[in-house]
Scaffold this motif. Structure first.
Motif, PDB file in Angstrom:
ATOM      1  N   PRO A   1     -25.466  42.047   0.911  1.00 40.45           N
ATOM      2  CA  PRO A   1     -26.439  41.006   0.723  1.00 40.45           C
ATOM      3  C   PRO A   1     -27.208  40.873   2.201  1.00 40.45           C
ATOM      4  O   PRO A   1     -28.135  40.183   2.418  1.00 40.45           O
ATOM      5  CB  PRO A   1     -25.590  39.462   0.526  1.00 40.45           C
ATOM      6  N   ASP A   2     -26.294  41.518   3.158  1.00 39.81           N
ATOM      7  CA  ASP A   2     -27.162  41.359   4.600  1.00 39.81           C
ATOM      8  C   ASP A   2     -28.118  42.725   4.618  1.00 39.81           C
ATOM      9  O   ASP A   2     -28.296  42.768   5.982  1.00 39.81           O
ATOM     10  CB  ASP A   2     -26.062  41.198   5.575  1.00 39.81           C
ATOM     11  N   HIS A   3     -28.101  43.455   3.919  1.00 35.61           N
ATOM     12  CA  HIS A   3     -28.704  44.836   4.274  1.00 35.61           C
ATOM     13  C   HIS A   3     -30.045  45.017   3.417  1.00 35.61           C
ATOM     14  O   HIS A   3     -30.205  44.575   2.238  1.00 35.61           O
ATOM     15  CB  HIS A   3     -27.896  45.843   3.754  1.00 35.61           C
ATOM     16  N   ARG A   4     -31.199  45.456   3.998  1.00 40.69           N
ATOM     17  CA  ARG A   4     -32.498  45.300   3.311  1.00 40.69           C
ATOM     18  C   ARG A   4     -32.301  46.860   2.457  1.00 40.69           C
ATOM     19  O   ARG A   4     -31.889  47.699   3.127  1.00 40.69           O
ATOM     20  CB  ARG A   4     -33.639  45.645   4.402  1.00 40.69           C
ATOM     21  N   PHE A   5     -32.440  46.476   1.094  1.00 38.50           N
ATOM     22  CA  PHE A   5     -32.448  47.583   0.287  1.00 38.50           C
ATOM     23  C   PHE A   5     -33.609  48.005  -0.579  1.00 38.50           C
ATOM     24  O   PHE A   5     -34.402  47.223  -0.830  1.00 38.50           O
ATOM     25  CB  PHE A   5     -31.273  47.011  -0.912  1.00 38.50           C
ATOM     26  N   ALA A   6     -33.946  49.451  -0.568  1.00 39.46           N
ATOM     27  CA  ALA A   6     -34.975  50.079  -1.004  1.00 39.46           C
ATOM     28  C   ALA A   6     -34.305  50.356  -2.388  1.00 39.46           C
ATOM     29  O   ALA A   6     -33.683  51.028  -2.775  1.00 39.46           O
ATOM     30  CB  ALA A   6     -35.333  51.307  -0.392  1.00 39.46           C
ATOM     31  N   SER A   7     -35.197  49.688  -3.381  1.00 43.15           N
ATOM     32  CA  SER A   7     -34.842  49.747  -4.792  1.00 43.15           C
ATOM     33  C   SER A   7     -34.761  51.062  -5.489  1.00 43.15           C
ATOM     34  O   SER A   7     -35.249  51.719  -5.435  1.00 43.15           O
ATOM     35  CB  SER A   7     -35.580  48.748  -5.678  1.00 43.15           C
ATOM     36  N   MET A   8     -33.555  51.249  -6.400  1.00 45.61           N
ATOM     37  CA  MET A   8     -33.547  52.326  -7.289  1.00 45.61           C
ATOM     38  C   MET A   8     -34.227  52.046  -8.611  1.00 45.61           C
ATOM     39  O   MET A   8     -34.335  50.695  -8.804  1.00 45.61           O
ATOM     40  CB  MET A   8     -32.284  52.879  -7.292  1.00 45.61           C
ATOM     41  N   PRO A   9     -34.587  52.850  -9.605  1.00 46.64           N
ATOM     42  CA  PRO A   9     -35.396  52.456 -10.681  1.00 46.64           C
ATOM     43  C   PRO A   9     -34.381  52.159 -11.622  1.00 46.64           C
ATOM     44  O   PRO A   9     -34.149  52.942 -12.519  1.00 46.64           O
ATOM     45  CB  PRO A   9     -35.940  53.973 -11.076  1.00 46.64           C
TER      46      PRO A   9
END
Length: 291
Positions: free
Chosen positions: A62-70
């Protein structure tokens, strides 16, 4: 391309780069070690391993910016959807570009002078020549040796690898990539129980979207799944069934032109520069949320 360069069939490259998402199958890492040991090192070609982090860990942090997967989405009204694919850019293209800048001697944010660039080889064969594109930055110039120099199809590539004893080259993509076909899901389940448990657990963990989005109040307005049937991976219809049953269990996918894609997956591998996942279902919005 590494082997062709090492054998002198193609010019010798300065480096080979592997972008590690942190979640490749164990077989891929084992194969990479073998390539380095048997082909790259004897030829004096360094393999650079670059990374932006561990995509699985980041998705659940929850503390990490995440680049979404499809991810495949099932909206509350029953309509299907799909989250935006940002993972290739973040976990493959970004670390490669960062390393290229370092090699050139101009790390970000230093401006790279005009005329300073690397020639980057991209392994697209003649079967997919339409995916051969120019780089999107001036300091990288794409070249496609399998098309321009070798005129090789995928079959030619496999034949060549076989002569080198590399016929068992594994497919490189994240262990839990939503673009896997049923054949890949079965292979994980039937050959590596620990990796199967890993992806089934992840599938359950992202049912409401990635942890960062939930922590910031950007909750998914539906449910997320790794398998396109939009049911939990451990229950998904990944085994061979009749065409009639596919039509019944897969709904709109049925047995039309998507049937082979359903079995084999969207992409032959996750290439930073030619991921066929780009052609999958359109994303729903800019934030990877169902609406």
């Amino acid at each position: 391309m590494l082997a062709l360069s090492a054998e002198g069939i193609l010019p010798k490259v300065d480096y080979a780069v592997f972008a590690d998402t942190g979640w490749e199958p164990a077989a891929v890492y084992k194969h990479l070690d073998r390539l380095e040991r048997e082909i790259a090192k004897p030829a004096g070609i360094p393999i650079l391993r670059v990374s932006s982090g561990n995509i699985r860990k980041d998705a659940l942090d929850p503390d990490h910016r995440f680049a979404s997967m499809p991810l495949y989405i099932l909206n509350k009204d029953g309509r299907p959807g799909m989250t935006r694919r940002q993972c290739t850019g973040e976990y493959k293209i970004k670390p490669i570009k960062k390393k290229v800048r370092e090699i050139l001697g101009y790390p970000y944010p230093v401006r790279i002078p005009k005329g300073v660039f690397v020639e980057q080889w991209v392994g697209i064969s003649t079967d997919e020549f339409h995916r051969a594109k120019d780089a999107d930055v001036q300091y990288m110039r794409n070249r496609h040796p399998l098309i321009v120099d070798m005129d090789w199809s995928r079959t030619d590539c496999v034949r060549y690898l076989t002569t080198l004893g590399l016929a068992d080259t594994p497919k490189s993509s994240c262990l839990g990539c939503p673009f896997h076909g049923n054949a890949q899901w079965r292979h994980i389940r039937d050959t590596s129980p620990s990796e199967w448990d890993n992806v089934v657990e992840f599938d359950a963990a992202i049912r409401k979207g990635n942890a960062r989005a939930n922590a910031t109040g950007n909750r998914l307005l539906g449910q997320a799944f790794l398998h396109r049937s939009r049911v939990p991976l451990g229950e998904a219809p990944i085994d061979h069934v009749t065409a009639a049953e596919w039509a019944q269990r897969q709904g709109e996918l049925g047995t039309g032109p998507d049937a082979d894609e359903l079995e084999q997956g969207v992409a032959d591998g996750c290439s930073p520069w030619a991921c066929r996942g780009t052609d999958a279902e359109p994303a729903q919005d800019d934030y990877g949320l169902a609406s």
